[in-house]
Write a protein that holds these residues in place. Structure first.
Motif, PDB file in Angstrom:
ATOM      1  N   ASP A 289       0.863  -1.184   0.000  1.00  0.00           N
ATOM      2  CA  ASP A 289       0.000   0.000   0.000  1.00  0.00           C
ATOM      3  C   ASP A 289       0.903   1.238   0.000  1.00  0.00           C
ATOM      4  N   GLU A 290       0.631   2.163  -0.896  1.00  0.00           N
ATOM      5  CA  GLU A 290       1.529   3.333  -0.962  1.00  0.00           C
ATOM      6  C   GLU A 290       1.518   4.137   0.340  1.00  0.00           C
ATOM      7  N   ALA A 291       0.465   3.952   1.178  1.00  0.00           N
ATOM      8  CA  ALA A 291       0.394   4.684   2.453  1.00  0.00           C
ATOM      9  C   ALA A 291       1.142   3.965   3.581  1.00  0.00           C
ATOM     10  N   ASN A 292       1.695   2.790   3.309  1.00  0.00           N
ATOM     11  CA  ASN A 292       2.370   2.011   4.357  1.00  0.00           C
ATOM     12  C   ASN A 292       3.853   2.414   4.443  1.00  0.00           C
ATOM     13  N   ALA A 293       4.092   3.510   5.191  1.00  0.00           N
ATOM     14  CA  ALA A 293       5.449   4.088   5.246  1.00  0.00           C
ATOM     15  C   ALA A 293       6.494   3.126   5.815  1.00  0.00           C
TER      16      ALA A 293
ATOM     17  N   ALA B 107      -1.917   0.192  -4.745  1.00  0.00           N
ATOM     18  CA  ALA B 107      -0.853  -0.789  -4.512  1.00  0.00           C
ATOM     19  C   ALA B 107       0.325  -0.462  -5.408  1.00  0.00           C
ATOM     20  N   LEU B 108       1.512  -0.425  -4.816  1.00  0.00           N
ATOM     21  CA  LEU B 108       2.733  -0.299  -5.615  1.00  0.00           C
ATOM     22  C   LEU B 108       3.254  -1.712  -5.839  1.00  0.00           C
ATOM     23  N   ILE B 109       3.652  -2.012  -7.060  1.00  0.00           N
ATOM     24  CA  ILE B 109       4.264  -3.314  -7.338  1.00  0.00           C
ATOM     25  C   ILE B 109       5.771  -3.086  -7.374  1.00  0.00           C
TER      26      ILE B 109
ATOM     27  N   ALA C 212      -6.711   1.991  -6.437  1.00  0.00           N
ATOM     28  CA  ALA C 212      -7.882   1.548  -5.659  1.00  0.00           C
ATOM     29  C   ALA C 212      -7.860   0.047  -5.396  1.00  0.00           C
ATOM     30  N   TYR C 213      -6.690  -0.479  -5.088  1.00  0.00           N
ATOM     31  CA  TYR C 213      -6.511  -1.933  -4.943  1.00  0.00           C
ATOM     32  C   TYR C 213      -6.852  -2.407  -3.526  1.00  0.00           C
ATOM     33  N   TYR C 214      -6.435  -1.629  -2.525  1.00  0.00           N
ATOM     34  CA  TYR C 214      -6.669  -2.056  -1.137  1.00  0.00           C
ATOM     35  C   TYR C 214      -7.918  -1.399  -0.557  1.00  0.00           C
TER      36      TYR C 214
END
Ligand code: COA
Length: 165
Positions: free
Chosen positions: A122-126, A157-159, A145-147
């Protein structure tokens, strides 16, 4: 001498790495529930640990590293691995256990012939992004809008990918 060294390590609670077995499923499910708002059942974890293409590594303390502080699980196919999940218990975070786990796991995967490792974050998961950046994972794609977040919002979501060898 060896005995006093062992008890020094135990007192300092420096974790040791070990392979996971199906017997670890309840502890792994508890760690997973501590790290993610949507948990996995003990049965789901047991099924993953029984799958021969799933590789798991735990970091634990105590005699034989029995008490797990964290774990990581990946699925391997055709020279590629996908990190399915990684979590460190809340009380043990920020002490380098995540890095220890990832580095040990990358070694485990390289030995199994894996060339590329992928994961989604998740891009917000620092904290997770800091961990992966430190371990030279690079962004190769995004899923908008994946999670589904607990507050009803949706996260991108970043891959990420890391080449081995
Ligand atoms: C992500 C997670 C596994 C990291 O484990 P950890 O043991 O706390 O990580 P480490 O202590 O090894 O730290 C690794 C790097 O991340 C950084 N980091 C750790 N926590 C951080 C935080 N809260 N904010 C910013 N950076 C952080 C550290 O500074 C370290 O970088 P450094 O070596 O350059 O200092 C842990 O936070 C966790 O279990 N989170 C919940 C589950 C989760 O989100 N998993 C990832 C899903 S993709």
């Amino acid at each position: 001498m060896l005995g006093s060294l062992r008890s020094w390590f135990r007192r300092r609670r420096i974790p040791a790495l070990r392979a996971l077995t199906q017997a670890d499923a309840p502890a792994v499910a508890a760690l997973h529930a501590d790290g993610f708002h949507r948990g996995w059942s003990v049965a789901e974890i047991e099924a993953l640990l029984a799958d021969r293409v799933v590789f798991g590594l735990g970091a634990g303390h105590g005699r034989f590293a029995t008490v797990l502080d964290g774990f990581v699980l990946s699925r391997v196919a055709a020279g590629e691995a996908e990190i399915l999940t990684i979590a460190v218990s809340r009380r043990a975070r920020g002490q380098g256990i995540g890095r220890l786990l990832i580095e040990g796991h990358l070694g485990q995967l390289a030995t199994a012939g894996v060339r590329d490792v992928f994961l989604e974050v998740d891009e917000a998961n620092a904290p997770a992004r800091a961990l992966y950046a430190r371990e030279a994972f690079a962004e190769v794609g995004r899923r908008k809008a994946y999670y589904a977040r607990p507050d009803g919002s949706r996260g991108t979501a970043l891959i990420l990918r890391r080449a081995l060898g």
